[in-house]
Write a protein that holds these residues in place. Structure first.
Motif, mmCIF file in Angstrom:
data_model
loop_
_atom_site.group_PDB
_atom_site.id
_atom_site.type_symbol
_atom_site.label_atom_id
_atom_site.label_comp_id
_atom_site.label_asym_id
_atom_site.label_seq_id
_atom_site.Cartn_x
_atom_site.Cartn_y
_atom_site.Cartn_z
ATOM 1 N N LYS A 435 0.850 -1.193 0.000
ATOM 2 C CA LYS A 435 0.000 0.000 0.000
ATOM 3 C C LYS A 435 0.888 1.246 0.000
ATOM 4 O O LYS A 435 0.907 2.028 0.945
ATOM 5 N N LYS A 491 -12.524 10.709 0.222
ATOM 6 C CA LYS A 491 -11.463 10.393 1.186
ATOM 7 C C LYS A 491 -11.978 9.490 2.304
ATOM 8 O O LYS A 491 -11.328 8.517 2.698
ATOM 9 N N LYS A 492 -13.176 9.811 2.810
ATOM 10 C CA LYS A 492 -13.715 9.024 3.913
ATOM 11 C C LYS A 492 -14.049 7.604 3.471
ATOM 12 O O LYS A 492 -13.820 6.635 4.202
ATOM 13 N N ASP A 495 -10.868 5.635 3.176
ATOM 14 C CA ASP A 495 -10.375 5.303 4.519
ATOM 15 C C ASP A 495 -11.132 4.118 5.106
ATOM 16 O O ASP A 495 -10.533 3.239 5.738
ATOM 17 N N THR A 496 -12.479 4.118 4.943
ATOM 18 C CA THR A 496 -13.267 3.007 5.483
ATOM 19 C C THR A 496 -12.947 1.691 4.768
ATOM 20 O O THR A 496 -13.186 0.617 5.313
ATOM 21 N N LYS A 498 -9.904 0.924 4.105
ATOM 22 C CA LYS A 498 -8.506 0.678 4.480
ATOM 23 C C LYS A 498 -7.553 0.914 3.311
ATOM 24 O O LYS A 498 -6.589 0.177 3.094
ATOM 25 N N LEU A 500 -5.739 4.027 0.413
ATOM 26 C CA LEU A 500 -4.891 5.220 0.376
ATOM 27 C C LEU A 500 -5.357 6.093 -0.783
ATOM 28 O O LEU A 500 -5.647 5.586 -1.876
#
Length: 524
Positions: A435, A491-492, A495-496, A498, A500
């Protein structure tokens, strides 16, 4: 090999044949001088020497042979047909001969003597070699014992100088040497330090090391005789080997009491802190849930008065403001403001829902993107945009959320276009090892890197962190519509999942959004 020395060839020939028939290797010399030259070059087992020879006689040759260190041990048999008196026989023996035979001789007797002296010579050589080997072995053992003694002395000197408790034990575990620190924990060399009741004893550790034949590191708690307290130590047992055989053990106790106490205190504090964090997380989770409910209810309740504002503003404009251009313009501003407020509320609702845990499933992202492009068909035709989509691997994602990601990024790419430039958008993907943005491509990589590039207006990369923050805008509302929530939602969602998210851009040349998502959520 046997050397025959005689000035007459017929005598040499007859002797040579007798001896060769009995398996002996023969060499010959016709004078004393020739014999001496050969003796310097060849190691002989026996010399048969004629007494009466021109030049050097047999006695002179024998004395010369015996005077040389290399040949002094070679047995010599004298042969003589003339000098057979007692004084000559005596001189033969004093010159170094081991036998004196008169001619004519009995071949069988001569052969028996040759065999006997030859055998004795070989045995003497072997005995000398054995003695030489034994002397070398004795010297080696003496040197080894000396080296070992020096090594033991050096080891004991080292063990006396170190601050730890140190000792040596023989192969069976019996303690042989201790340094001065030993007496802080034991009164005698023959008594091992006492350990905390119920814990591993020093004797157990020594037996364990001897049983395994390998180095051992064990934690023990031994009693300090001065303060009558048990202190934690690390006991290290190291084998000393000679020719792969353990001959000795070196043991060392290292005091770790302070570190042990500090670790126990740290573990206790970590446990207490963990409980505090768990309690705080539970409270935060409850607070977040209440906040989500509040945001949902508040946003939902705000939509109703906005619908009325929009409805009655549009009604007033159409019924009562015909012909009043200023009033119509002002009313349009009210309607547009209400539309923006409605869009903002809808985006806030979408953003608040992202905190709710969602399930993941294997999704064909190419199908998701195709559906989005169908919905945007009119805008794509209007912009005359070219969109190139490469094959994207199937990933474990939430289908509805990942649709929002691509829809928001593609919408921005079509919105922020340059005047007079045909929009070109490309989507490509590859499997990667890690990642990381610069991770190398690999066919079986556990992560998928997706790049969405456009040739739009771009942005200054110094504002990179700003574009993913909620309500942040880089362009004026009058120039480009929007609420400033779209990329924050992207973005959120990433993120949820996992993943980038980042972007690369140059003002006036376009932007590239890079998303890295795990292929399987349980492997991320």
């Amino acid at each position: 090999m046997i050397l025959i020395v005689d000035d007459r060839q017929e005598n040499i020939y007859s002797l040579q044949k007798i001896l060769e028939l009995n398996g002996f290797e023969i060499d010959a010399a016709t004078s004393g001088e020739e014999a001496l030259k050969k003796i310097l070059k060849v190691q002989y087992d026996l010399i048969i020497l004629d007494v009466q020879m021109p030049g050097m006689d047999g006695f002179e040759v024998a004395e010369t042979i015996k005077g040389h260190s290399k040949s002094k041990d070679i047995p010599i048999i004298f042969l003589s047909a003339v000098n057979i008196e007692k004084k000559f026989i005596t001189k033969g023996y004093t010159s170094g001969g081991i036998d004196y035979i008169a001619k004519p001789f009995d071949p069988d007797i001569l052969l028996l003597k040759v065999k006997t002296f030859h055998k004795l010579r070989r045995q003497t050589i072997e005995l000398n070699e054995t003695q030489k080997t034994l002397r070398a072995e004795i010297e080696y053992r003496k040197q080894a014992e000396s080296d070992l003694s020096e090594s033991v002395d050096e080891l004991r000197s080292i063990l006396q100088s170190i601050p730890q408790i140190a000792f040596t034990a023989n192969a069976g575990g019996a303690v042989e040497f201790i340094n001065q620190h030993w007496y802080r924990y034991s009164r005698s060399k023959d008594v091992l330090p006492k350990t905390l009741p119920g814990k591993t004893s020093v004797a157990d550790c020594i037996r364990k090391a001897i049983g395994s034949g390998k180095p051992l590191v064990e934690e023990v708690c031994i009693r300090d005789l001065e303060f009558h307290l048990f202190r934690y130590h690390t006991l290290t047992m190291t084998p000393v080997k000679k020719n792969d055989i353990i001959t000795k053990w070196v043991g060392m106790f290292t005091d770790i009491h302070e570190q042990k106490m500090a670790n126990q205190l740290l573990e206790q504090r970590v446990a207490e802190r963990t409980l505090q964090l768990q309690s705080s997380n539970a409270e935060l989770e409850a607070s977040n849930h209440e906040l989500q409910q509040f945001a949902y209810i508040a946003s939902h309740d705000l939509k109703e008065p906005l619908r009325k504002i929009h409805f009655f503003s549009d009604l007033i404009k159409s019924r009562y403001l015909n012909g009043n251009e200023d009033a119509v313009a002002n009313m349009d501003k009210i309607i547009r403001s209400s539309d923006r407020m409605r869009n903002l509320i809808m985006d806030i609702l979408d953003y608040s829902k992202l905190s709710i845990p969602e399930s993941f499933e294997r999704v064909d992202l190419n199908a998701v993107i195709n559906d989005i492009l169908v919905d945007m068909d009119l805008l794509i035709i209007e912009k005359k945009a070219i969109i190139d989509v490469c094959t994207i691997p199937q990933l474990e994602v939430n289908a509805s959320q990942i649709r929002q990601v691509f829809q928001n990024i593609l919408s921005n790419a079509l919105k922020f276009t340059r005047t007079g430039t045909q929009p070109v958008i490309s989507i490509k993907a590859s499997l990667v090892a890690d990642k990381q943005l610069d991770s190398p491509e690999t066919p079986d990589g556990p992560f998928c890197r997706i790049e969405i590039a456009d040739n739009g207006i771009g942005f200054n990369e110094k504002y990179l962190d700003k574009i993913f923050v909620i309500f942040q805008r880089l362009n004026s509302r009058e120039e480009y519509e929007g609420t400033g929530i779209g990329l924050a939602i992207v973005k959120k969602i990433v993120d949820t999942h996992k993943g980038l998210l980042t972007a690369r851009s140059v003002e006036g040349e376009g932007s590239t959004f890079v998303i890295i998502l795990p292929v399987h959520q349980n492997n991320s």
